[in-house]
Every structure is written in structure tokens, then in C-alpha cells.
Scaffold this active site. Structure first.
Site, PDB file in Angstrom:
ATOM      1  N   GLU A 166       0.932  -1.234  -0.013  1.00 39.54           N
ATOM      2  CA  GLU A 166       0.111  -0.105   0.117  1.00 39.54           C
ATOM      3  C   GLU A 166       0.915   1.316  -0.225  1.00 39.54           C
ATOM      4  O   GLU A 166       1.823   1.376   0.760  1.00 39.54           O
ATOM      5  CB  GLU A 166      -0.993  -0.106   1.264  1.00 39.54           C
TER       6      GLU A 166
ATOM      7  N   GLU B 177     -12.133   2.089   3.721  1.00 39.71           N
ATOM      8  CA  GLU B 177     -11.425   1.943   4.836  1.00 39.71           C
ATOM      9  C   GLU B 177     -11.590   3.085   5.646  1.00 39.71           C
ATOM     10  O   GLU B 177     -10.887   4.153   5.522  1.00 39.71           O
ATOM     11  CB  GLU B 177      -9.825   1.785   4.672  1.00 39.71           C
TER      12      GLU B 177
HETATM   13 MN   LIG Z   1      -5.637   2.015   3.262  1.00 42.56          MN
END
Ligand SMILES: [Mn+2]
Length: 293
Positions: free
Chosen positions: A152, A246
Site C-alpha cells: 500500500e 477503509e
Molecule cells: Mn488504506
């Protein structure tokens, strides 16, 4: 593309009731949930089996997210830190293989640097090389287990190595493993990328996982990200995975310090907001005639 939610969107105290999270996500319209392999790895086999069983019964798919332990920064170059980080990640990968789901994402290439640690270009380069070697080792386990890892890219305030898709692609060349790809997060991308759609298209077939959050880290549709453009770019990139929102609904909770959540994020209610956001993204996917799977 399936529309899903990150488990921590639903408030919890110390432990997460996974089947309850899955049932609540389903009730709010989600087709997918992102779970924490880091948390589940510390829990019993019985809880893991119950979680899988509930997801199957509800027809939900799931992926996993994790991060390295504080004392396991694989970018540090410190052998014991590296060993702890690699070992933790291997346990996570094995858990993902055991529970199914196939994907684990997160900032697994290295923890954030502590404030005060200088980051000149040489330090950054050295950290990248240390990290790439560690990720290669993790990738061997991932490949053997049939699990894909997504690295990420986070914004500059949270990570010193990978902030953009370009940097992610550069890092993938160092790692050079089919088990490793990129994990995109629209919240971070909105801060770092010149053009969201262009960055998504550039990441292309390397995209393994996607966190869908608005520019303010609220649910999609509660900020100013152009979701039509994002969804079309993901489709154009050939992404077939899930969108995991998220986002967080509880200020001053366990996530507040890490994510700087110091104000109320809920508008009409935890479930009401999620239901609206899921239906907004599903509606867009439908209008754009993009695949739901
Ligand atoms: Mn994230």
C-alpha cells in the site's frame, strides 16, 4: 467489482466480533469485508473457522489487511527487526491461505519512521533495498500458499518510501515476484497523485487491493473524489477485486491517533451512512455498466 467495507468501520472495544461485523456489513448492503489478518492470527482456530463459515453463509467475499509489528521494521536493515517482520508476515500469509480470500494488503514493506529520524535520499534508498529483500522472502511464502500481497502506498506523512504509484512500480521491479502487487488507497492517492485516473491506469494489472475512501477519509460520496472517474479507471485497469471502504465511524477511539480522527465522521448513523455509500457506489457501477463481479 464488489463493494465492501473495512472491519474497523464498525465501532468495537478491544476485540472484534467477526461474525457480527460480517452480518452488519451484509445488512448494510456490502458484498465484501476486509478483515485484519494481524488480529485474527492472535485468535483461536475456532474463531477463524466461525468467521469463514459466517462469510460463506452470507455470500460475502473477504480480503485481509495487515501491518508490520512495531519492532519488525523490515526496512531498517537491523537483522532482528527484519526477522521479526518477515516472520510476522509469514504467519499472516499462512492465515490468509487457511481462511481463503487470497489477498493481503497494507503497508507491509516497512513501518513508518519514528519522528525525528532523518530521511535523506541515501537513507531512503537503503531502506527500499532492505525492504525489497525482506518482501522477496515474504513473497516466497505467499507464492507457495497461493496468496497475493498488495503493497500500500500511503501519503507522505505516514510513509517515507512509497507514496505514489510510480514509486510502487519502481519498488515492484526490485521485488520482482508475481505474488506481489500494489494496494491502492484513494485517500492517500488524493494527496499524492497528480491525476487519480491516470495513476490507477498506470498501476494496471499490478493492482491487488483497493481501499476506497473519500478525500476526507469519510465514506465514498461524503467528500469530493470523482468516483465515476475512479471506477472507470479501475475497470480500465482490468481490476476485478473488491473496493474496501477503509473509513471510520468512531472518533476518539482506538484508531484516532494513528489516523488523526478527532471529529465526528458519522452523518445520519453508522449503518445509515454505510448503506447510502454502498448503494451510491453500486449505483455508479450499474450506471457505468461495469461488472459487479
Ligand atoms: Mn488504506
Amino acid at each position: 467489482m464488489r463493494v465492501g467495507v473495512f472491519y474497523a468501520y464498525f465501532p468495537y472495544q478491544d476485540t472484534v466480533d467477526w461474525p457480527a461485523v460480517l452480518r452488519r456489513a451484509k445488512r448494510d448492503g456490502a458484498d465484501h469485508v476486509e478483515l485484519s489478518s494481524m488480529r485474527l492470527v492472535r485468535q483461536s482456530g475456532e474463531i477463524r473457522r466461525e468467521t469463514v463459515k459466517t462469510a460463506k453463509e452470507l455470500g460475502l467475499t473477504y480480503t485481509f489487511c495487515t501491518s508490520l509489528p512495531q519492532d519488525g521494521d523490515v526496512a531498517s536493515g537491523d537483522p532482528s527487526q527484519c526477522a521479526r517482520g518477515i516472520d510476522a508476515m509469514r504467519q499472516n500469509i499462512e492465515l490468509v491461505a487457511e481462511m481463503g480470500g487470497g489477498v493481503v494488503g497494507g503497508m507491509i514493506h516497512g513501518s513508518t519512521l519514528k519522528p525525528g529520524v532523518p530521511v535523506d535520499n541515501a537513507t531512503r534508498q537503503r531502506r527500499m533495498e532492505n525492504s525489497a529483500r525482506a518482501v522477496q522472502e515474504m513473497a516466497r511464502t505467499a507464492q507457495a500458499c497461493g496468496v497475493r500481497m498488495g503493497l500500500e502506498m500511503c501519503n507522505r506523512y505516514e510513509n517515507t518510501m512509497l507514496n505514489t504509484v510510480d514509486q510502487g512500480l519502481e519498488f515492484l521491479k526490485l521485488v520482482d515476484s508475481p505474488a506481489v502487487g500494489l494496494h491502492l488507497d484513494t485517500y492517500h492517492m488524493n494527496i499524492e497523485e497528480d491525476d487519480l485516473a491516470a495513476a490507477i491506469l498506470k498501476a494496471g494489472s499490478h493492482i491487488v487491493n483497493v481501499h476506497a475512501c473519500d478525500n476526507n477519509r469519510k465514506l465514498p460520496g461524503m467528500g469530493h473524489i470523482n468516483w465515476r472517474e475512479v471506477l472507470m479507471a479501475l475497470h480500465g485497469a482490468g481490476y476485478q477485486g473488491a473496493l474496501a471502504m477503509e473509513c471510520f465511524s468512531r472518533p476518539f477511539g482506538v484508531w484516532s491517533n494513528d489516523h488523526r480522527l478527532w471529529r465526528e465522521y458519522v452523518k445520519d448513523g453508522v449503518d445509515e451512512d454505510l448503506t447510502r455509500s454502498v448503494s451510491y457506489l453500486k449505483g455508479l457501477l450499474h450506471t457505468l455498466n461495469l461488472s459487479m463481479e
